[in-house]
Design a protein around this motif. Structure first.
Motif, PDB file in Angstrom:
ATOM      1  N   ASN A 313       0.810  -1.221   0.000  1.00 37.05           N
ATOM      2  CA  ASN A 313       0.000   0.000   0.000  1.00 37.05           C
ATOM      3  C   ASN A 313       0.847   1.277   0.000  1.00 37.05           C
ATOM      4  OD1 ASN A 313      -2.646  -1.146  -0.016  1.00 37.05           O
ATOM      5  ND2 ASN A 313      -2.399  -1.680   2.144  1.00 37.05           N
ATOM      6  N   LEU A 314       1.834   1.303  -0.860  1.00 39.42           N
ATOM      7  CA  LEU A 314       2.713   2.476  -0.921  1.00 39.42           C
ATOM      8  C   LEU A 314       1.980   3.658  -1.541  1.00 39.42           C
ATOM      9  CD1 LEU A 314       5.680   3.321  -0.338  1.00 39.42           C
ATOM     10  CD2 LEU A 314       6.157   2.847  -2.757  1.00 39.42           C
ATOM     11  N   ASP A 315       1.973   4.780  -0.835  1.00 38.88           N
ATOM     12  CA  ASP A 315       1.384   6.015  -1.369  1.00 38.88           C
ATOM     13  C   ASP A 315       2.290   7.178  -1.005  1.00 38.88           C
ATOM     14  OD1 ASP A 315       0.311   7.775   0.940  1.00 38.88           O
ATOM     15  OD2 ASP A 315      -0.526   5.830   1.471  1.00 38.88           O
ATOM     16  N   PRO A 316       2.094   8.348  -1.634  1.00 35.93           N
ATOM     17  CA  PRO A 316       3.043   9.448  -1.458  1.00 35.93           C
ATOM     18  C   PRO A 316       3.218   9.916  -0.023  1.00 35.93           C
ATOM     19  CG  PRO A 316       1.696   9.837  -3.383  1.00 35.93           C
ATOM     20  CD  PRO A 316       1.099   8.653  -2.689  1.00 35.93           C
ATOM     21  N   GLY A 317       2.256   9.631   0.855  1.00 40.95           N
ATOM     22  CA  GLY A 317       2.363  10.080   2.232  1.00 40.95           C
ATOM     23  C   GLY A 317       3.162   9.160   3.125  1.00 40.95           C
ATOM     24  N   ASP A 318       3.596   8.038   2.612  1.00 35.23           N
ATOM     25  CA  ASP A 318       4.326   7.074   3.435  1.00 35.23           C
ATOM     26  C   ASP A 318       5.755   7.542   3.707  1.00 35.23           C
ATOM     27  OD1 ASP A 318       2.130   5.435   3.488  1.00 35.23           O
ATOM     28  OD2 ASP A 318       2.861   4.042   1.964  1.00 35.23           O
ATOM     29  N   GLY A 319       6.310   7.046   4.809  1.00 32.55           N
ATOM     30  CA  GLY A 319       7.686   7.378   5.160  1.00 32.55           C
ATOM     31  C   GLY A 319       8.663   6.277   4.836  1.00 32.55           C
ATOM     32  N   THR A 320       8.283   5.370   3.952  1.00 34.79           N
ATOM     33  CA  THR A 320       9.108   4.184   3.685  1.00 34.79           C
ATOM     34  C   THR A 320       9.818   4.223   2.332  1.00 34.79           C
ATOM     35  OG1 THR A 320       7.157   3.030   2.812  1.00 34.79           O
ATOM     36  CG2 THR A 320       7.673   2.713   5.151  1.00 34.79           C
ATOM     37  N   PHE A 321       9.744   5.313   1.611  1.00 33.74           N
ATOM     38  CA  PHE A 321      10.316   5.340   0.257  1.00 33.74           C
ATOM     39  C   PHE A 321      11.821   5.080   0.275  1.00 33.74           C
ATOM     40  CE2 PHE A 321       6.262   7.204  -0.704  1.00 33.74           C
ATOM     41  CZ  PHE A 321       6.029   6.819  -2.014  1.00 33.74           C
ATOM     42  N   ALA A 322      12.530   5.710   1.183  1.00 31.67           N
ATOM     43  CA  ALA A 322      13.977   5.515   1.241  1.00 31.67           C
ATOM     44  C   ALA A 322      14.307   4.071   1.589  1.00 31.67           C
ATOM     45  CB  ALA A 322      14.601   6.467   2.261  1.00 31.67           C
ATOM     46  N   ALA A 323      13.539   3.479   2.489  1.00 34.25           N
ATOM     47  CA  ALA A 323      13.789   2.088   2.881  1.00 34.25           C
ATOM     48  C   ALA A 323      13.496   1.134   1.728  1.00 34.25           C
ATOM     49  CB  ALA A 323      12.951   1.730   4.105  1.00 34.25           C
ATOM     50  N   HIS A 324      12.409   1.372   1.009  1.00 35.59           N
ATOM     51  CA  HIS A 324      12.112   0.532  -0.148  1.00 35.59           C
ATOM     52  C   HIS A 324      13.185   0.701  -1.232  1.00 35.59           C
ATOM     53  CE1 HIS A 324       8.357  -1.230   1.019  1.00 35.59           C
ATOM     54  NE2 HIS A 324       7.772  -0.074   1.206  1.00 35.59           N
ATOM     55  N   ALA A 325      13.642   1.919  -1.422  1.00 32.39           N
ATOM     56  CA  ALA A 325      14.695   2.159  -2.418  1.00 32.39           C
ATOM     57  C   ALA A 325      15.971   1.423  -2.036  1.00 32.39           C
ATOM     58  CB  ALA A 325      14.952   3.658  -2.539  1.00 32.39           C
ATOM     59  N   ALA A 326      16.327   1.465  -0.765  1.00 29.43           N
ATOM     60  CA  ALA A 326      17.517   0.749  -0.307  1.00 29.43           C
ATOM     61  C   ALA A 326      17.355  -0.752  -0.490  1.00 29.43           C
ATOM     62  CB  ALA A 326      17.793   1.084   1.158  1.00 29.43           C
ATOM     63  N   ALA A 327      16.141  -1.256  -0.260  1.00 27.81           N
ATOM     64  CA  ALA A 327      15.887  -2.681  -0.473  1.00 27.81           C
ATOM     65  C   ALA A 327      16.131  -3.064  -1.926  1.00 27.81           C
ATOM     66  CB  ALA A 327      14.451  -3.020  -0.067  1.00 27.81           C
ATOM     67  N   ILE A 328      15.650  -2.234  -2.856  1.00 29.43           N
ATOM     68  CA  ILE A 328      15.793  -2.537  -4.281  1.00 29.43           C
ATOM     69  C   ILE A 328      17.243  -2.398  -4.739  1.00 29.43           C
ATOM     70  CG2 ILE A 328      15.180  -1.694  -6.588  1.00 29.43           C
ATOM     71  CD1 ILE A 328      12.375  -1.028  -5.381  1.00 29.43           C
ATOM     72  N   LEU A 364       9.217   7.008  -5.757  1.00 26.46           N
ATOM     73  CA  LEU A 364      10.035   5.824  -5.509  1.00 26.46           C
ATOM     74  C   LEU A 364      11.254   5.812  -6.430  1.00 26.46           C
ATOM     75  CD1 LEU A 364      10.555   3.134  -4.111  1.00 26.46           C
ATOM     76  CD2 LEU A 364       9.033   2.050  -5.787  1.00 26.46           C
ATOM     77  N   ILE A 365      11.053   6.149  -7.704  1.00 26.54           N
ATOM     78  CA  ILE A 365      12.179   6.175  -8.645  1.00 26.54           C
ATOM     79  C   ILE A 365      13.238   7.178  -8.185  1.00 26.54           C
ATOM     80  CG2 ILE A 365      12.853   6.847 -10.986  1.00 26.54           C
ATOM     81  CD1 ILE A 365      10.184   5.618 -11.931  1.00 26.54           C
ATOM     82  N   ASP A 366      12.805   8.347  -7.734  1.00 28.30           N
ATOM     83  CA  ASP A 366      13.759   9.350  -7.243  1.00 28.30           C
ATOM     84  C   ASP A 366      14.507   8.840  -6.013  1.00 28.30           C
ATOM     85  OD1 ASP A 366      12.981  11.060  -9.253  1.00 28.30           O
ATOM     86  OD2 ASP A 366      11.642  12.247  -7.990  1.00 28.30           O
ATOM     87  N   ALA A 367      13.808   8.115  -5.146  1.00 33.25           N
ATOM     88  CA  ALA A 367      14.464   7.564  -3.957  1.00 33.25           C
ATOM     89  C   ALA A 367      15.490   6.509  -4.340  1.00 33.25           C
ATOM     90  CB  ALA A 367      13.410   6.972  -3.013  1.00 33.25           C
ATOM     91  N   ILE A 368      15.198   5.744  -5.387  1.00 30.29           N
ATOM     92  CA  ILE A 368      16.148   4.740  -5.867  1.00 30.29           C
ATOM     93  C   ILE A 368      17.419   5.413  -6.400  1.00 30.29           C
ATOM     94  CG2 ILE A 368      16.527   3.003  -7.668  1.00 30.29           C
ATOM     95  CD1 ILE A 368      13.541   2.226  -7.304  1.00 30.29           C
ATOM     96  N   VAL A 369      17.236   6.480  -7.145  1.00 30.99           N
ATOM     97  CA  VAL A 369      18.394   7.223  -7.652  1.00 30.99           C
ATOM     98  C   VAL A 369      19.212   7.772  -6.484  1.00 30.99           C
ATOM     99  CG1 VAL A 369      19.130   9.251  -8.958  1.00 30.99           C
ATOM    100  CG2 VAL A 369      17.310   7.781  -9.855  1.00 30.99           C
ATOM    101  N   ALA A 370      18.525   8.315  -5.486  1.00 31.37           N
ATOM    102  CA  ALA A 370      19.218   8.855  -4.322  1.00 31.37           C
ATOM    103  C   ALA A 370      19.975   7.777  -3.556  1.00 31.37           C
ATOM    104  CB  ALA A 370      18.221   9.555  -3.399  1.00 31.37           C
ATOM    105  N   ALA A 371      19.489   6.537  -3.644  1.00 33.38           N
ATOM    106  CA  ALA A 371      20.150   5.423  -2.969  1.00 33.38           C
ATOM    107  C   ALA A 371      21.296   4.841  -3.792  1.00 33.38           C
ATOM    108  CB  ALA A 371      19.128   4.326  -2.664  1.00 33.38           C
ATOM    109  N   GLY A 372      21.555   5.417  -4.951  1.00 34.29           N
ATOM    110  CA  GLY A 372      22.656   4.952  -5.785  1.00 34.29           C
ATOM    111  C   GLY A 372      22.248   3.990  -6.878  1.00 34.29           C
ATOM    112  N   GLY A 373      20.944   3.848  -7.106  1.00 33.01           N
ATOM    113  CA  GLY A 373      20.458   2.936  -8.122  1.00 33.01           C
ATOM    114  C   GLY A 373      20.241   3.605  -9.463  1.00 33.01           C
ATOM    115  N   PRO A 374      19.778   2.859 -10.451  1.00 31.09           N
ATOM    116  CA  PRO A 374      19.556   3.410 -11.791  1.00 31.09           C
ATOM    117  C   PRO A 374      18.318   4.304 -11.835  1.00 31.09           C
ATOM    118  CG  PRO A 374      18.775   1.151 -11.694  1.00 31.09           C
ATOM    119  CD  PRO A 374      19.433   1.423 -10.375  1.00 31.09           C
TER     120      PRO A 374
END
Length: 607
Positions: A313-328, A364-374
């Motif tokens: 249930n990921l939505d823009p108000g969640d605080g888990t984007f960075a954690a999900h990005a790190a997971a990916i 989420l895509i922006d968080a992935i980039v911030a985490a060092g991903g593509p």
């Protein structure tokens, strides 16, 4: 399957007020001088005195519950009978905070009731209680009755008897055989003071001050400390839920593989969120097992890595984007294609007609980039508002992320929320009529459920078909501890229909191109041995790749002490019969601080 948090309506409650649920007609009072707790409990699951008034039932208080909607206390007779089938403990429902204290010797007068946690429609067993009580404290500071030990020796290997066909499969009226069946043993101890010794944690602590242990450490263990659920006919009998009679803040933050060391003791209860539960008056000490979140290997240059991940249930108000990005990025090693399940629309659960999810996905895509991903690109099809189930207003859907530096997406116009995608044959090769597109969105199989998302990808010049799924949840199924044995799995009817539809679509692709590479993946909400999986695999069109793992590693989800498979990646024959690597990456299901209740899966192969 709904998330564990969303399926809980209130913390640490058995259910609504039992005196209103257990509407039993009163008959004449039972003879007070003859009534003991074991007479009330009887030798079956329901009391022979249900509906009767009892007077001056004696016992010592072994535990007091002051929270939730099921306030009251447990009493136990200090002069047990010789019948192992009759419990010597019973719950006294007071509705308000009780004044009794553990160690009080009391007499209780009231009405014997059978209360079904979750209501009769749940199929749960009932709890024998004394309701509308009048309580007299005879003395205080008494020693508690010695706790009955629950351990590997005392719990039978068989789980439950078959229900009575004449009673629609109910076990309620069957004589208890506690030396033969685990559920009969637990029922024979209902309301009694019980104890487990040092035990391994097999489901992590949650927000409701509960966890699961196993008293059978050698029963189907995972290599990380859990207990594998491997078939409908082989239940894990050593699982037991532990709650606390203390405050939530004092409950240990345990992960799977940790140990609850020493003595854990208290009354044995039964509730709608897992059945038999040791409500601990005394908790053991937590010993850390030391598991860490797993990291899969990076795909090689010639390998295509395809993953599935339910982001809950990921939505823009969640605080888990960075954690999900790190997971990916860190734990999944930035797969080439990621099928995401439970992406909500741009305002989450607000039900205002919004269906677009570009804000959610791009965050989420922006968080992935911030985490060092593509810098992933993405494709999806917005659903019709409020037609795909899940949290009302959230409009969850599947989304493809893909790394454009490694793989390309074949865009083919025509795919929308209501137009079914088809298969054509062009120059001897299969192709989708729309990419992305949804499979048979008007079919009854997908009513109030997520429609599969199909897309064409190209990797090193080779086409790969990917079908992202999120099948209907298990909501409404009877629990493993239900009064009906075996319990009914009513929800699988829809998943079977969904599996048939997806299998038929894959067969269309393979008819057009026998050697087509097809990956069908997602939150299937069913086990690798289930009828759903069998229908997906029908005719050899697909094969669940998690079966390539050792049995001790086959799990993506942890529920009520069972490490089990809900997420799957199924592959067509061309992939199965070539070299592939499969990994269930355990980063969530075993941990108390999980960001999703699902573990992601990764498949690597050479198209």
């Amino acid at each position: 399957m709904p998330s564990k948090n969303s399926s809980r309506l209130a913390a640490l409650t058995v259910a609504a007020v039992c005196s209103t649920v257990s509407a039993v007609v009163l008959t004449s009072p039972a003879h007070a001088d003859a009534i003991r707790i074991h007479d009330i409990q009887g030798a079956t699951r329901t009391s022979p005195l249900a509906g009767k008034q009892v007077t001056d039932v004696a016992g010592v208080v072994t535990g007091v519950r002051t929270y939730g909607s099921s306030k009251g206390f447990w009493i136990q007779d200090t002069a047990p009978d010789a019948d192992p089938a009759t419990s010597e403990g019973v719950f006294v429902f007071t509705s308000s905070a009780p004044k009794a204290t553990a160690g009080d010797a009391v007499t209780v007068s009231g009405t014997v009731s059978e209360y079904v946690p979750g209501g009769a429609s749940s199929g749960n067993q009932s709890v024998t209680e004394i309701t509308k009580p009048t309580v007299t404290v005879v003395s205080s500071g008494n020693a508690l009755p010695a706790a009955t030990v629950i351990d590997a020796k005392s719990v039978p290997a068989a789980y439950a008897p078959a229900g009575d066909p004449a009673a629609n499969g109910s076990v309620n009226a069957l004589p208890l055989r506690p030396s033969k069946y685990a559920l009969d043993l637990y029922e024979s101890l209902e309301g009694m003071n019980v104890r487990v010794g040092s035990s391994r944690v097999v489901t992590a602590s949650d927000a409701y001050a509960e966890l699961w242990v196993t008293v059978k450490p050698h029963e189907n263990p995972t290599r990380r400390g859990g207990t594998v659920y491997g078939s409908y006919g082989s239940q894990n009998t050593g699982r037991l839920q532990i709650q606390s009679l203390g405050t939530v803040a004092d409950f240990p933050a345990a992960n799977v593989g940790d140990t609850l060391a020493g003595r854990t003791e208290g009354p044995l209860d039964y509730n709608q969120f897992g059945g038999y539960t040791l409500v601990a008056r005394e908790l053991g000490t937590l010993g850390k097992g030391g598991i860490e979140r797993e990291t899969t290997r990076q795909q090689k240059r010639g390998e295509l890595a395809v993953a599935t991940y339910n982001v809950e249930n990921l939505d823009p108000g969640d605080g888990t984007f960075a954690a999900h990005a790190a997971a990916i990025v860190d734990h999944l090693q930035s797969p080439d294609v990621v099928s995401l399940e439970e992406i909500q629309d741009n305002n989450g659960a607000k039900d205002d007609g919004t269906v677009a999810a570009d804000v959610t996905v791009n965050k989420l895509i922006d968080a992935i980039v911030a985490a060092g991903g593509p810098k992933y690109d993405w494709r999806s099809v917005d659903p019709v508002n409020d037609q795909d189930g899940g949290e009302p207003g959230g409009n969850i859907r599947q989304v493809f992320l893909f790394n454009p530096e490694r793989v390309s997406f074949t865009d083919r116009a025509g795919g929308d929320s209501t137009t079914p995608v088809g298969v054509t044959r062009t120059h001897g090769r299969a192709a989708l009529t729309a990419s992305p597109g949804r499979i048979a969105p008007a079919d009854e199989a997908w009513k109030n459920s997520r429609k599969p998302l199909a897309g064409e990808f190209v990797f090193r010049g080779k086409t790969v078909f990917v079908i992202a799924n999120h099948f209907a949840s298990k909501g409404g199924d009877q629990g493993l501890t239900a009064q009906y044995q075996p319990p009914a799995r009513s929800s699988e009817t829809q998943r079977h229909a969904q599996a048939n539809a997806v299998n038929g679509f894959v067969k269309e692709i393979l008819k057009a191109q026998k050697n087509a590479d097809v990956v069908t993946l997602g939150d299937i909400n069913d086990f690798e041995f289930s009828g759903t999986a069998q229908r997906l695999e029908d005719g050899g069109a697909l094969w669940s790749a998690i079966k390539s793992l050792p049995r001790s590693e086959r799990y993506t989800y942890d529920y009520q002490g069972n490490s089990q498979v809900l997420d799957q990646i199924l592959i067509s024959p061309s992939i199965r019969h070539d070299d592939f690597a499969y990994d269930s990456v355990h980063i969530n299901s075993e941990f108390n601080d999980q960001i999703s209740d699902h573990d992601p899966q990764v498949l690597r192969f050479r198209p």
